[in-house]
Design an enzyme around this catalytic site. Sequence first.
Site, PDB file in Angstrom:
ATOM      1  N   GLU A 416       5.857  -6.790   9.335  1.00 26.11           N
ATOM      2  CA  GLU A 416       4.401  -6.837   9.167  1.00 26.11           C
ATOM      3  C   GLU A 416       3.881  -8.241   8.889  1.00 26.11           C
ATOM      4  O   GLU A 416       3.269  -8.503   7.856  1.00 26.11           O
ATOM      5  CB  GLU A 416       3.983  -5.845   8.080  1.00 26.11           C
ATOM      6  CG  GLU A 416       4.269  -4.429   8.537  1.00 26.11           C
ATOM      7  CD  GLU A 416       3.859  -3.341   7.566  1.00 26.11           C
ATOM      8  OE1 GLU A 416       4.020  -3.537   6.361  1.00 26.11           O
ATOM      9  OE2 GLU A 416       3.398  -2.295   8.027  1.00 26.11           O
ATOM     10  N   GLU A 493      10.414   2.777  11.143  1.00 27.63           N
ATOM     11  CA  GLU A 493      10.032   3.497   9.933  1.00 27.63           C
ATOM     12  C   GLU A 493       9.413   4.816  10.370  1.00 27.63           C
ATOM     13  O   GLU A 493       8.569   4.850  11.264  1.00 27.63           O
ATOM     14  CB  GLU A 493       9.006   2.702   9.104  1.00 27.63           C
ATOM     15  CG  GLU A 493       9.567   1.420   8.528  1.00 27.63           C
ATOM     16  CD  GLU A 493       8.550   0.585   7.754  1.00 27.63           C
ATOM     17  OE1 GLU A 493       7.595   1.146   7.209  1.00 27.63           O
ATOM     18  OE2 GLU A 493       8.733  -0.657   7.719  1.00 27.63           O
TER      19      GLU A 493
HETATM   20  C1  GAL Z   1       5.093   0.127   6.282  1.00 33.54           C
HETATM   21  C2  GAL Z   1       5.805  -1.054   5.687  1.00 33.54           C
HETATM   22  C3  GAL Z   1       6.679  -0.682   4.525  1.00 33.54           C
HETATM   23  C4  GAL Z   1       5.953   0.249   3.608  1.00 33.54           C
HETATM   24  C5  GAL Z   1       5.532   1.447   4.354  1.00 33.54           C
HETATM   25  C6  GAL Z   1       4.762   2.429   3.529  1.00 33.54           C
HETATM   26  O1  GAL Z   1       3.935  -0.271   6.887  1.00 33.54           O
HETATM   27  O2  GAL Z   1       6.557  -1.717   6.644  1.00 33.54           O
HETATM   28  O3  GAL Z   1       7.066  -1.843   3.871  1.00 33.54           O
HETATM   29  O4  GAL Z   1       4.837  -0.396   3.108  1.00 33.54           O
HETATM   30  O5  GAL Z   1       4.682   1.079   5.389  1.00 33.54           O
HETATM   31  O6  GAL Z   1       5.419   2.864   2.414  1.00 33.54           O
END
Ligand code: GAL
Length: 985
Positions: A416, A493
């Site tokens: 990010e 993620e």
């Molecule tokens: C993503 C990010 C993580 C964390 C997650 C939400 O956008 O890469 O570091 O913030 O969201 O828990």
Amino acid sequence: MDPNSYVEDRSPGTGRLRPRAAFATDVPAIALDGDWRFRLASGLDDLTGDFAAPDFDDTTWDLLAVPSCWQMTGLPREPRYGAPAYTNILYPFPVDPPRVPRQNPTGEYRRAFDVRDGFPASAAVLRFEGVDSAFAVWLNGIRLGDGKGSRLTTEFDVSTALRPGRNVLAVRVHQWSSGSYLEDQDMWWLSGIFRSVSVAARGVEDFFVHAAYDHSTGQGTLAVDVTAACGVSLSVPELGISAADPAGPYVIDSIEPWSDEQPRLYSGELVSDTGERIPLRIGFRTVSMVDGVLTVNGRPVSLRGVNRHEWHPLTGRTLTEDAMVADVLLMKQHNINAVRTAHYPPDHRFLDLCDKHGLWVFCEADLETHGFEPGGWRRNPSDDPAWREAYLDRTARLVERDKNHPSVIVWSLGNESGTGVNLAAAAAWIRRRDDSRLIHYEGDWASCAYVDLYSRMYIGVDELAAIGRGQEAPTADPADDAHRRALPFVLCEYGHAMGTGPGGLSEYQRVVEAHPRLAGGFVWEWIDHGIARLAEEQEPRAFYAYGGDFGEEVHDGAFVADGLLFPDRTPSPGLVEYKKVIEPVRIRIDPAARQLVVHNLHRIRDTGHLDFRWNAEDGGEPVGSGELKVPTTAPGATTTVEWPAEVAAALDAARENGSGDEVWLTVTAVLAADETWAGAGHEIAWAQGRVAASAAVPAPSASVPALPHNGHITLGPAQFDARSGQLIRLGGLELDGPRLDIWRAPIDNDLLNAFGEPQITDWLAVGLHRMRHEVLSVEPDAPGLTVTARLAAAGSSSALGVVYRWTAGDGPDAGQHRLRLECAVTPDGAWSVPLPRLGIALSLPGTDAEVEWFGLGPGEAYRDSRTAARTGRHRSTVSAMQTPYVRPQENGNRHHVRRARITTADGTLLITGDPVIDLTVRPWSTAALAAAAHQHDLVGDGRLHLHLDHAHHGLGSASCGPGPSASDVLAAVPTVFSVEFSTGR
Ligand code: GAL
């Protein structure tokens, strides 16, 4: 010149040695971990002038452990130095790069140590493995330099400053620096010397092990590039390499390659002319992209991963090796085969463990600039050439430190951080330095200009499937689209594991397994970053703190508690679910064909390392078990096995002579022998098949009339209040309820939505949290009792009409009285919002109870997170059935319960579903659960609150991702459900 200008300049550091691999060696070293003298200055105007002088008197200073995060000192009671602060995206200071506040908490550290005679002081390095966020170092009053890059190793040459005898090290560590702009990861802001410090003799400078595997020939190729001032030889006895030139290259026939499933490491050694010995653990493997598929050693890789931050509830980002071992073993024991080191390189020992036990690693640079996004990425360092050196420095230190780990198959540029020239330069640097691994960076998803993998976070399953088919939505540039569509895809993620949930994991896995382009993904995230606290009221009560609990001015609350492990590393229901969803062997039981189908999803291993076992139960009573012979199944293959005669016999007997209850066959696959990460017998996969349904039990013949008397109505064993229609007594048990209930203590996935309006907005707007239950009529009659009510919120004309029809009759057993409730719910008016739950709630006196049930268990399960629950007879207690989410919320539901027995000090309440009911029992009300901010706020109220639900709204993962899928939405529609009550001993 300002001596502190290094704090805010963009330079990654001065006076440092070039980065190199982390490796073990037998040259002498002096560990400097332990107690250091420490003083916390409030800012740059509060520094101690001569603190670096060797004879400075620091005896009045505090002692602080190195390594540690200074804000964690004093916990679980009050933090002694500053306090942890949590933000996800926002910087906790005005965004004005590279400037940071002058009120910049600064730790002044001093440590004296002895260098014994014989220690090669004239050629030594001082090594810091992690200092957050910027620091300057003096040895014996001589300034060695300064550094940034918190989660990266920094080394200084101390050959001129180090001397035999007493030495004094002084280190000034600043909480904020220009580097903070590059370290905006979603986590607690913590500072200090948080990883080890040592002085080591300088021997071999560096080496780079190149160990490739050619799957078409089975050959391995080994070459070790050594940087050293003296001669160095290589030995790998197993490969017949003895005191040879490390450069090779050596081509070896019949190499056993390294993989997550079989992490074969060859022991070797580098020996220098000066006698230095460096042990090597060599894993041969070749990473490539073949026709848009991510492969290692010629086989497609399917990542069943997690994102791992380093976390311990008492020490923050300082971890013991035991904690790292616990993480790796827990991952392996839960069928996890991959880890993304979100969002920085971990303690290097963690990667040794990944090599040893077998985890694919996406090793990520210490980089995130997310706090520029709210400002439209204006002044984002990623696209500002002034930051180029800082980016390249971080990239090089990542790659150089960790380049010898076979587990690391992908370098990730960071997280990010938008897009920009510095990221492009970082990728180009990696390509020049290490072409044996692929490059990942999610932020480059549109054009995929710097990366080898197309990566996204938190997309829904439909989009995932489209990507799997190579049909993702086009971007502005057709050339980009063509390029991207040729790349393998990674879900870097997903499955945001915040609070209760995540729901829907099995849907993702189904899609991943259907498309070769999809290389799998990483659940967000491994562990809740709750901080252990003690509330000192009358008696100390433990809880976990989250954002805002330390009085932060800006913070993101419980968003920091979104892991599959609770902060103390206890697996959450989400992890248990994930283990089942990603099991590497899929077993299917086909009762009709009397067959068992075993699909081996391993890429390398056949099923020879597994033992299969069977177990048959009739209504939860064991009626047979044993070993099951399943022919060894090759990776990727499927075997169909007829049930052996003994299994068939046990099941037939249960069916024919049994209780008329449900008969289930359970098959498990367990480790046949010990692995490094679990013992023989550890369960890997399982399946259940229902061989016989239960014989339908007829509803009680409504033989008992309802008899009004003295303000009460008696119906068989039950007594009701004649005005409210509430059940107040059943046999010897006092009860209160039941009433229609549709509310749940909002889960994080109800309260938050990273991409839109959270579910809670609509729920609150229509007043679901303040529904009033108005009884319209109570009518005793010959067939029983009919109570009519309406559930509606003040101001609203929409309602749920409910008719409770009570009947009583004799139970299946002599002398047993059954009380049956049929609940008919009819929405009245406009209902556009889903219901959180649909069921009834009642309460009875008690603080705890034994609970036994036949249904899904043993753990919590909801409609979209129930894969890990199995049908059987389970036993627990009310207290043990509460899931301690860091922020209290709806939890603990037992799904598809056929019957339950709840035994309090006053008696036993029996509940029977028709055919199933969801069961939750708590020592507190929904309102108390919803009002609690932390676990210690939950205090029993002397009653047991029972929820018997026809259905729940799904969990989803909307706190950062999609809500429940359409089939898991609980719509308000006319519904009839029934449940029976009786009492027993
Ligand atoms: C993503 C990010 C993580 C964390 C997650 C939400 O956008 O890469 O570091 O913030 O969201 O828990």
